[in-house]
Design a protein around this motif. Structure first.
Motif, PDB file in Angstrom:
ATOM      1  N   THR A   1      -5.328  35.249 -12.055  1.00  0.00           N
ATOM      2  CA  THR A   1      -6.499  35.466 -12.917  1.00  0.00           C
ATOM      3  C   THR A   1      -7.431  34.262 -12.880  1.00  0.00           C
ATOM      4  OG1 THR A   1      -5.289  34.574 -14.828  1.00  0.00           O
ATOM      5  CG2 THR A   1      -5.208  36.962 -14.487  1.00  0.00           C
ATOM      6  N   ALA A   2      -7.044  33.203 -12.154  1.00  0.00           N
ATOM      7  CA  ALA A   2      -7.849  31.985 -12.098  1.00  0.00           C
ATOM      8  C   ALA A   2      -9.095  32.197 -11.238  1.00  0.00           C
ATOM      9  CB  ALA A   2      -7.022  30.838 -11.543  1.00  0.00           C
ATOM     10  N   ASP A   3     -10.205  31.633 -11.682  1.00  0.00           N
ATOM     11  CA  ASP A   3     -11.452  31.671 -10.911  1.00  0.00           C
ATOM     12  C   ASP A   3     -11.862  30.282 -10.427  1.00  0.00           C
ATOM     13  OD1 ASP A   3     -12.052  34.517 -11.324  1.00  0.00           O
ATOM     14  OD2 ASP A   3     -12.294  33.936 -13.423  1.00  0.00           O
ATOM     15  N   ILE A   4     -11.572  29.269 -11.254  1.00  0.00           N
ATOM     16  CA  ILE A   4     -11.971  27.891 -10.937  1.00  0.00           C
ATOM     17  C   ILE A   4     -10.795  26.956 -11.185  1.00  0.00           C
ATOM     18  CG2 ILE A   4     -13.409  25.951 -11.711  1.00  0.00           C
ATOM     19  CD1 ILE A   4     -15.666  27.880 -12.243  1.00  0.00           C
ATOM     20  N   ILE A   5     -10.645  25.959 -10.309  1.00  0.00           N
ATOM     21  CA  ILE A   5      -9.656  24.900 -10.524  1.00  0.00           C
ATOM     22  C   ILE A   5     -10.413  23.596 -10.782  1.00  0.00           C
ATOM     23  CG2 ILE A   5      -7.578  23.793  -9.654  1.00  0.00           C
ATOM     24  CD1 ILE A   5      -7.609  25.800  -7.319  1.00  0.00           C
ATOM     25  N   ILE A   6     -10.059  22.899 -11.851  1.00  0.00           N
ATOM     26  CA  ILE A   6     -10.613  21.574 -12.127  1.00  0.00           C
ATOM     27  C   ILE A   6      -9.450  20.591 -12.225  1.00  0.00           C
ATOM     28  CG2 ILE A   6     -11.957  20.149 -13.716  1.00  0.00           C
ATOM     29  CD1 ILE A   6     -13.480  22.609 -14.557  1.00  0.00           C
ATOM     30  N   LEU A   7      -9.439  19.601 -11.332  1.00  0.00           N
ATOM     31  CA  LEU A   7      -8.346  18.633 -11.251  1.00  0.00           C
ATOM     32  C   LEU A   7      -8.881  17.213 -11.386  1.00  0.00           C
ATOM     33  CD1 LEU A   7      -6.502  20.238  -8.201  1.00  0.00           C
ATOM     34  CD2 LEU A   7      -5.806  20.382 -10.610  1.00  0.00           C
ATOM     35  N   LYS A   8      -8.101  16.337 -12.015  1.00  0.00           N
ATOM     36  CA  LYS A   8      -8.587  14.994 -12.312  1.00  0.00           C
ATOM     37  C   LYS A   8      -8.272  13.957 -11.250  1.00  0.00           C
ATOM     38  CE  LYS A   8      -4.602  13.996 -15.311  1.00  0.00           C
ATOM     39  NZ  LYS A   8      -4.186  13.701 -16.702  1.00  0.00           N
ATOM     40  N   SER A   9      -7.614  14.354 -10.162  1.00  0.00           N
ATOM     41  CA  SER A   9      -7.304  13.399  -9.093  1.00  0.00           C
ATOM     42  C   SER A   9      -7.567  14.002  -7.724  1.00  0.00           C
ATOM     43  CB  SER A   9      -5.848  12.941  -9.172  1.00  0.00           C
ATOM     44  OG  SER A   9      -5.519  12.107  -8.070  1.00  0.00           O
ATOM     45  N   LEU A  10      -8.144  13.190  -6.835  1.00  0.00           N
ATOM     46  CA  LEU A  10      -8.365  13.609  -5.456  1.00  0.00           C
ATOM     47  C   LEU A  10      -7.051  13.906  -4.745  1.00  0.00           C
ATOM     48  CD1 LEU A  10     -11.154  11.078  -4.451  1.00  0.00           C
ATOM     49  CD2 LEU A  10     -11.392  13.568  -4.495  1.00  0.00           C
ATOM     50  N   TYR A  11      -5.994  13.269  -5.200  1.00  0.00           N
ATOM     51  CA  TYR A  11      -4.667  13.488  -4.624  1.00  0.00           C
ATOM     52  C   TYR A  11      -4.282  14.965  -4.744  1.00  0.00           C
ATOM     53  CZ  TYR A  11       0.472  13.239  -4.292  1.00  0.00           C
ATOM     54  OH  TYR A  11       1.788  13.449  -3.953  1.00  0.00           O
ATOM     55  N   ASP A  12      -4.475  15.543  -5.927  1.00  0.00           N
ATOM     56  CA  ASP A  12      -4.130  16.950  -6.144  1.00  0.00           C
ATOM     57  C   ASP A  12      -5.151  17.873  -5.497  1.00  0.00           C
ATOM     58  OD1 ASP A  12      -1.738  16.610  -7.817  1.00  0.00           O
ATOM     59  OD2 ASP A  12      -3.127  15.689  -9.220  1.00  0.00           O
ATOM     60  N   THR A  13      -6.402  17.429  -5.437  1.00  0.00           N
ATOM     61  CA  THR A  13      -7.427  18.210  -4.747  1.00  0.00           C
ATOM     62  C   THR A  13      -7.064  18.375  -3.277  1.00  0.00           C
ATOM     63  OG1 THR A  13      -9.133  17.352  -6.240  1.00  0.00           O
ATOM     64  CG2 THR A  13      -9.881  18.326  -4.172  1.00  0.00           C
ATOM     65  N   GLN A  14      -6.583  17.288  -2.668  1.00  0.00           N
ATOM     66  CA  GLN A  14      -6.177  17.334  -1.265  1.00  0.00           C
ATOM     67  C   GLN A  14      -5.023  18.321  -1.066  1.00  0.00           C
ATOM     68  OE1 GLN A  14      -3.120  15.868   0.098  1.00  0.00           O
ATOM     69  NE2 GLN A  14      -3.660  16.468   2.180  1.00  0.00           N
TER      70      GLN A  14
ATOM     71  N   VAL B   1     -11.407  29.422  -6.775  1.00  0.00           N
ATOM     72  CA  VAL B   1     -10.140  29.892  -6.228  1.00  0.00           C
ATOM     73  C   VAL B   1     -10.398  30.948  -5.145  1.00  0.00           C
ATOM     74  CG1 VAL B   1      -7.964  31.058  -6.803  1.00  0.00           C
ATOM     75  CG2 VAL B   1      -8.984  29.430  -8.407  1.00  0.00           C
ATOM     76  N   ARG B   2      -9.605  30.906  -4.104  1.00  0.00           N
ATOM     77  CA  ARG B   2      -9.790  31.825  -2.976  1.00  0.00           C
ATOM     78  C   ARG B   2      -9.766  33.287  -3.433  1.00  0.00           C
ATOM     79  NH1 ARG B   2     -10.011  32.411   2.228  1.00  0.00           N
ATOM     80  NH2 ARG B   2     -10.075  30.159   2.563  1.00  0.00           N
ATOM     81  N   GLN B   3      -8.866  33.638  -4.358  1.00  0.00           N
ATOM     82  CA  GLN B   3      -8.755  35.034  -4.798  1.00  0.00           C
ATOM     83  C   GLN B   3      -9.473  35.290  -6.122  1.00  0.00           C
ATOM     84  OE1 GLN B   3      -6.047  33.111  -4.090  1.00  0.00           O
ATOM     85  NE2 GLN B   3      -5.201  33.945  -2.202  1.00  0.00           N
ATOM     86  N   ALA B   4     -10.500  34.504  -6.412  1.00  0.00           N
ATOM     87  CA  ALA B   4     -11.208  34.644  -7.695  1.00  0.00           C
ATOM     88  C   ALA B   4     -11.723  36.065  -7.897  1.00  0.00           C
ATOM     89  CB  ALA B   4     -12.371  33.654  -7.757  1.00  0.00           C
ATOM     90  N   ARG B   5     -11.425  36.614  -9.078  1.00  0.00           N
ATOM     91  CA  ARG B   5     -11.887  37.975  -9.396  1.00  0.00           C
ATOM     92  C   ARG B   5     -13.336  37.980  -9.875  1.00  0.00           C
ATOM     93  NH1 ARG B   5      -6.752  40.477 -12.832  1.00  0.00           N
ATOM     94  NH2 ARG B   5      -5.121  39.967 -11.293  1.00  0.00           N
ATOM     95  N   ASN B   6     -13.768  36.834 -10.397  1.00  0.00           N
ATOM     96  CA  ASN B   6     -15.107  36.760 -10.988  1.00  0.00           C
ATOM     97  C   ASN B   6     -15.932  35.704 -10.245  1.00  0.00           C
ATOM     98  OD1 ASN B   6     -14.527  38.550 -13.405  1.00  0.00           O
ATOM     99  ND2 ASN B   6     -12.993  36.942 -13.709  1.00  0.00           N
ATOM    100  N   TYR B   7     -16.108  35.939  -8.953  1.00  0.00           N
ATOM    101  CA  TYR B   7     -16.746  34.934  -8.087  1.00  0.00           C
ATOM    102  C   TYR B   7     -18.155  34.575  -8.564  1.00  0.00           C
ATOM    103  CZ  TYR B   7     -18.816  32.689  -4.025  1.00  0.00           C
ATOM    104  OH  TYR B   7     -19.458  31.810  -3.204  1.00  0.00           O
ATOM    105  N   GLU B   8     -18.976  35.555  -8.832  1.00  0.00           N
ATOM    106  CA  GLU B   8     -20.366  35.270  -9.225  1.00  0.00           C
ATOM    107  C   GLU B   8     -20.424  34.502 -10.543  1.00  0.00           C
ATOM    108  OE1 GLU B   8     -23.015  35.587  -7.446  1.00  0.00           O
ATOM    109  OE2 GLU B   8     -21.902  36.487  -5.791  1.00  0.00           O
ATOM    110  N   ASN B   9     -19.553  34.869 -11.480  1.00  0.00           N
ATOM    111  CA  ASN B   9     -19.494  34.137 -12.745  1.00  0.00           C
ATOM    112  C   ASN B   9     -19.044  32.701 -12.504  1.00  0.00           C
ATOM    113  OD1 ASN B   9     -20.149  36.558 -13.901  1.00  0.00           O
ATOM    114  ND2 ASN B   9     -18.146  36.929 -14.829  1.00  0.00           N
ATOM    115  N   ALA B  10     -18.063  32.544 -11.617  1.00  0.00           N
ATOM    116  CA  ALA B  10     -17.558  31.210 -11.296  1.00  0.00           C
ATOM    117  C   ALA B  10     -18.644  30.365 -10.629  1.00  0.00           C
ATOM    118  CB  ALA B  10     -16.340  31.325 -10.382  1.00  0.00           C
ATOM    119  N   LYS B  11     -19.415  30.963  -9.761  1.00  0.00           N
ATOM    120  CA  LYS B  11     -20.510  30.240  -9.100  1.00  0.00           C
ATOM    121  C   LYS B  11     -21.523  29.741 -10.130  1.00  0.00           C
ATOM    122  CE  LYS B  11     -24.184  30.747  -5.671  1.00  0.00           C
ATOM    123  NZ  LYS B  11     -24.864  31.656  -4.712  1.00  0.00           N
ATOM    124  N   LEU B  12     -21.882  30.600 -11.076  1.00  0.00           N
ATOM    125  CA  LEU B  12     -22.820  30.199 -12.129  1.00  0.00           C
ATOM    126  C   LEU B  12     -22.271  29.014 -12.934  1.00  0.00           C
ATOM    127  CD1 LEU B  12     -24.047  33.645 -13.523  1.00  0.00           C
ATOM    128  CD2 LEU B  12     -25.424  31.945 -12.298  1.00  0.00           C
TER     129      LEU B  12
END
Length: 328
Positions: free
Chosen positions: A66-79, A245-256
């Motif tokens: 159900t996730a649309d966006i991921i927000i992470l506080k470290s580049l380590y986890d982003t990688q 997220v690659r499988q985001a269900r609400n892509y347009e909302n996430a983009k906004l």
């Protein structure tokens, strides 16, 4: 009989949503997005988890997430999230306007939205002064400093630019000397998990410094902070990032929402919440005083440096394992 053959026209759901998985936002932060919700009529859900749990959950859920966006506080986890192909590319002229290419993926899969500089803290009455990372290895400074940066997600983004051009053997040697020069007296924490200083100098990040400064303790009123590497390459930093997220269900909302978080005013508010710096940094005057601090920032590309993260992660983990075994 005729009515049974009629195909109903598809309608857009009345309630629009976007769901964020994050290790640095919680449900209590929803008021930050009040204007976005009112303007776009899109409700925001925040699911707070540790970064490892977010990555494992997204891998497990796949297309059912159900996730649309991921927000992470470290580049380590982003990688790590990028390596597991958890993001999808986002082409947005709006985001390109606000976020420098040094702070995002070449494929536009993740974008930096907050900067967390690495800093040195000392007490005003101390004689030891360290402002460059190379000074940590000087014989005169041996055991005079300690660090709160003990986990790979905190250490690796710091080591990245330091060891970027070093061969593996040289990188191992540098990190070994780094650990040997650190004080054997480790950092301790109060009941709220805020660090206490027991050495003349503390290597940490700006977020930790801010939390220490806000603690109601007279000893923290006399802290002196300097940004790292102001005489050379500029301050090294970790970074808060966001991606769809690659499988985001609400892509347009996430983009906004991504575009909204990158915009100047919202980005300033988010970073004030985290005690980090806006991604626009010194482009103009910000409403929060600390965000206007004058310092030089490292100009290297975060995505290029991240290529070395797996090797640095291995070096850090091996050295920590050896030390733990020797201490038993």
């Amino acid at each position: 009989m005729l009515s049974s053959c009629v195909v109903e026209t598809a309608h857009e759901p009345k309630k629009q949503y976007v769901t964020i998985y994050s290790d640095c936002l919680e449900k209590s932060d929803l008021p930050l997005f009040k204007y976005f919700r009112k303007r776009e009529n899109i409700r925001i859900r925040i699911v707070h988890m540790e970064s490892d749990s977010i990555i494992q959950r997204l891998k497990r859920e796949g297309f059912n997430t159900t996730a649309d966006i991921i927000i992470l506080k470290s580049l380590y986890d982003t990688q790590k999230a990028n390596r597991f192909d958890l993001y999808q590319p986002l082409q947005s002229p709006v985001i390109n306007q606000f976020i420098n290419k040094r702070y995002k993926s070449p494929r536009n899969t993740w974008f930096g939205i907050g900067i967390n500089p690495y800093v040195f803290i000392s007490k005003h009455d101390t004689l030891t002064s360290i402002s460059e990372f190379g000074e940590l290895l000087h014989a005169k400074n041996k055991h005079k400093w300690s660090t709160t940066l003990t986990k790979a997600r905190d250490l690796v983004p710091m080591l990245g630019p330091i060891l970027q051009k070093k061969k593996r053997r040289d990188a191992v040697e540098w990190y070994s000397n780094f650990m040997e020069n650190e004080s054997p007296v480790k950092v301790t924490y109060d009941k709220n998990r805020i660090p206490k200083m027991h050495t003349e100098v503390l290597l940490t990040d700006y977020v930790t410094y801010s939390i220490m400064s806000n603690r109601n303790d007279s000893s923290d009123f006399h802290l002196k902070m300097v940004y790292s590497n102001q005489k050379s390459k500029g301050v090294f930093f970790n970074m808060v990032t966001a991606g769809i997220v690659r499988q985001a269900r609400n892509y347009e909302n996430a983009k906004l929402l991504m575009e909204y978080m990158a915009s100047d005013k919202m980005n300033e508010k988010l970073n004030n919440r985290w005690y980090t710096y806006p991604i626009s940094l010194h482009d103009f005057t910000h409403p929060f005083a600390y965000q206007n601090a004058p310092f030089r920032i490292f100009k290297g590309s975060s995505s290029k440096i991240m290529v070395n993260y797996p090797l640095l992660d291995l070096i850090v983990r091996k050295k920590r394992t050896v030390i733990s075994s020797n201490q038993r």
